[in-house]
Design a protein around this motif. Structure first.
Motif, short mmCIF file in Angstrom:
data_model
loop_
_atom_site.label_atom_id
_atom_site.label_comp_id
_atom_site.label_asym_id
_atom_site.label_seq_id
_atom_site.Cartn_x
_atom_site.Cartn_y
_atom_site.Cartn_z
N GLU A 278 78.02 47.71 118.34
CA GLU A 278 78.08 48.35 119.65
C GLU A 278 78.03 47.25 120.70
O GLU A 278 77.62 46.12 120.40
N ILE A 279 78.44 47.58 121.92
CA ILE A 279 78.45 46.59 123.00
C ILE A 279 77.73 47.14 124.22
O ILE A 279 77.87 48.32 124.56
N TYR A 280 76.92 46.29 124.86
CA TYR A 280 76.07 46.70 125.97
C TYR A 280 76.16 45.69 127.13
O TYR A 280 76.49 44.52 126.90
N ILE A 281 75.86 46.18 128.34
CA ILE A 281 75.57 45.28 129.45
C ILE A 281 74.10 45.45 129.80
O ILE A 281 73.50 46.48 129.50
N PRO A 282 73.48 44.42 130.43
CA PRO A 282 72.03 44.48 130.67
C PRO A 282 71.59 45.66 131.53
O PRO A 282 70.48 46.16 131.37
#
Length: 425
Positions: A278-282
């Motif tokens: 999965e990919i996230y931003i802060p």
């Protein structure tokens, strides 16, 4: 007369939001082309049997299910992969491998509506079918990295795991697949205590707890610790080695990529068999996208074993991420112009000027309401346009035009031949 509203969990996309979605969709299509993925269109409605085959109990419970007029059980697609798997085992069965298929559109799940979670939402979907090589897993990560990078999102991080680590442990402990799925569903929701209660072996429970507790930014060190923890579980160790190979390829080909390894990471779909991510931003706790390897899904549809890996990106969530990082203001920054004829006698010339600008790629709105110039300029200002091109009879006789910069509040008379250059400067 009743005032109609959208159905709960559905929404209209207007103005800047629609522009942002269009921008994201266009970038997804560019990335698909860069990586050699071919676009396909699949139906919004599929048979319930197809969609529920390996979706996972949680998603099955959230499908929009109904009977068609022929009494057949059908549902709105909750994701794209089942439809793509159907295509791969039928119409595209004899096509050269690997298949690289790109699809884009709306999917449907009966979730509780909240920010970033709707009952109708948009996805861009990529499936790479026909190879079990770690290079394929790597390409899916690199594709997602390129997509998010192209959108100019900052500080994003990949969370990567391998479902084979947990399944390898549970399988060696003799836990049946149905219970494995229940354990993974709870781990996906981070309900770790509930997940561990379904495990009877103390050794297995302790190993899983150690994997859950294992955190660290250095993926190589994390995998060394995983190898030690699963040393007595052969299938889990094989999965760890596979993940090591994939991550080595990823970081060699893209040294600046930011990633963390989570060995207890699980995703809601039952069909995953290998690497997952999965990919996230802060600034957001919700994933912008994710995917993984699913080597056994085709068998569910009566086909021979066919390895595959894929991912989906949440366009709604990416739009929120762009807004959160104030990147939206840069979208659609091309110059927008309003062309305003001062009198009825110059309408034809004004339309001709508008058309000439459009043919050169300038976005032009024409004053269609017959407003006086002052009101027309007010309207152009409200719409956030950059320039007003004011067409007057006297100026035209001298081959001139009036150009008003609506942002600077400046107005000049220029030769008509210089109009395009002044607008795009």
């Amino acid at each position: 007369m009743p005032t109609f509203q959208t159905v709960r969990g559905m929404r209209d996309l207007l103005g800047k939001e629609a522009q942002t979605f269009t921008y994201i969709i266009n970038e997804a299509q560019k990335v698909a082309s860069l990586f050699g993925f071919k676009k396909v269109f699949t139906p919004h409605v599929e048979s319930l049997e197809l969609l529920s085959a390996k979706s996972g109990e949680e998603i099955r419970q959230r499908m929009f299910i109904f009977e068609d007029l022929g009494g057949r059980k059908v549902a709105l697609r909750p994701e794209f992969t089942a439809s793509i798997a159907r295509l791969a085992t039928t119409d595209l069965k004899t096509e050269p491998k690997p298949l690289k298929l790109f699809s884009l559109g709306t999917v449907y799940r009966y979730d509780e509506p909240q920010r970033g979670r709707y009952r109708e939402f948009w996805q861009s979907n990529f499936e790479l079918i026909g190879t079990n090589k770690p290079e394929a897993d790597t390409e899916i990560i690199l594709l997602t990295n390129k997509f998010i990078q192209t959108l100019n999102l900052q500080g994003y991080v990949f969370k990567i795991g391998h479902i084979g680590i947990i399944r390898g442990i549970l399988s060696q402990e003799g836990i049946e697949e149905k219970t494995q799925n229940a354990i993974l569903q709870r781990m996906d929701k981070k309900e770790y205590d509930l997940a561990l209660k379904l495990v009877t072996s103390e050794k297995c429970r302790q190993t899983l707890q150690n994997l859950i507790d294992l955190k660290g930014k250095d993926w190589q060190d994390t995998l060394k610790q995983v190898n030690t923890l699963v040393s007595s579980y052969e299938m889990a160790k094989t999965a760890t080695d596979n993940l090591l190979e994939i991550l080595t390829l990823i970081t060699f080909s893209c040294p600046n990529i930011s990633l963390t390894v989570d060995p207890a990471f699980a995703r809601g779909l039952e069909y995953y068999t290998g690497m997952i991510f999965e990919i996230y931003i802060p600034q957001l706790e919700i994933a912008l996208g994710g995917g993984g390897r699913y080597d056994r899904l085709m068998e569910t549809f009566g086909s021979e074993s066919t390895p595959a890996v894929g991912c989906a990106h949440g366009i709604d969530r990416i739009a929120i991420a762009l807004q959160t990082q104030n990147t939206v203001s840069n979208i659609g920054a091309e110059h927008n112009v309003m062309v305003i004829p001062i009198t009825e006698t110059v309408k034809g010339e004004a339309l001709k000027i508008a058309q000439q600008l459009r043919e050169r790629g300038v976005s032009v709105e024409f004053e269609l309401m017959g407003r006086k110039m002052g009101k027309a300029l007010e309207d152009a200002d409200k719409r956030g346009l950059d320039y007003a091109v004011i067409v007057g009879k006297r100026e035209l006789e001298e081959n001139n035009i009036v150009l008003k910069d609506l942002k600077k509040r400046e107005q000049i008379i220029i030769p008509l031949t210089e109009l395009y250059e002044k607008i795009i400067k």
